[in-house]
Design a protein around this motif. Structure first.
Motif: not given
Length: 274
Positions: A124-129
């Motif tokens: 739930r806290g994994m993001y890419s940018w």
């Protein structure tokens, strides 16, 4: 003994724990595909998603593996799918960084012989940018988004200054204050970089007063709800056009890192110092 939480920033990579594992995956990929080629590997995993577990997924910081990533639990398959997505985005869309919260679940051995901590990621806290996409999201891109939604609209010049300021903050976190995301203060500053909306509010105010970022500090918060672990992220700005010494201004927001996925609490505060 409580588990060691992690909130780290980096890039996704993969390797093989042994030469035998590499060769076995190679045999399944076919004669023309190369296991070390991310494009070939992603094509293979599209057809054989279960083989993702055979790889040694890594989180890399400046090209150096700092953690092995081993999804566990009921949502392990979805987490492996997200790791594949992150790798594809790095390859095809220029994604620069990902955030990986989780807990240390053990130690693994790299093919080089180095022992590296294993992280069980929290999906739930994994993001890419990319830096540009994150800045555009928080500071506006001239199309009626971001800072332009405020009731007091900034000028085009101010909007660009906000974008430049947020970019400067992110770059300093990525390169000047780079860390492993283990200590509470490290998790607080890494989350602040991921949740750059808090930083955008600071810069929108600072730009209107023609200030520039001087220092970034993280310290324990004196006020914190029960069962929390609160840290104050302080951004100190100065007036470049004024003679030295002159008053500076501090902007503070608070991050609670008690959970594996941190959260901001309270509102931004600001005051002048000398």
């Amino acid at each position: 003994m409580p588990e060691q939480p992690v909130y780290a920033l980096g890039r996704i990579g993969y390797d093989f724990p042994t030469q035998t594992r590499r060769d076995s995956v190679k045999q399944r990929m076919g004669d023309t595909a190369e296991p070390e080629d991310p494009a070939d590997m992603l094509a293979h995993l599209d057809e054989n998603p279960s083989d993702a577990e055979a790889l040694q997924w890594t989180l890399n910081l400046q090209g150096v593996p700092i953690y092995f990533l081993e999804p566990r639990g009921a949502y392990a398959a979805q987490t492996y799918e997200l790791l594949r997505q992150f790798l594809r985005e790095q390859l095809e869309e220029g994604v620069e960084r990902v955030s990986v919260p989780g807990v240390i679940s053990g130690v693994g051995r790299h093919r080089s012989g180095a022992e590296i901590p294993i992280v069980a990621p929290a999906l739930r806290g994994m993001y890419s940018w990319t830096t540009e996409a994150l800045v555009s999201a928080v500071a506006g891109s001239g199309d009626g988004t971001g800072a332009e939604k405020k009731s007091s609209k900034p000028t085009a010049g101010q909007r660009e200054a906000v974008r430049g300021g947020v970019t400067n903050f992110l770059e300093r976190v990525y390169y000047e204050i780079r860390n492993l995301g283990l200590e509470p203060r490290e998790r607080a500053i890494n989350f602040a970089a991921t949740n750059a909306f808090s930083v955008e509010a600071v810069y929108e105010h600072a730009v209107r007063q023609n200030m520039e970022l001087d220092t970034i500090d993280v310290e324990p918060s004196p006020l914190c709800p029960p069962n929390s672990d609160c840290w104050d992220v302080k951004l100190t700005f100065f007036f470049p056009e004024r003679p030295v010494p002159s008053a500076r201004r501090v902007y503070r927001f608070t991050v609670d890192v008690a959970d594996v996925v941190p959260a901001t609490i309270g509102t931004m505060r600001t005051w002048a110092i000398r």
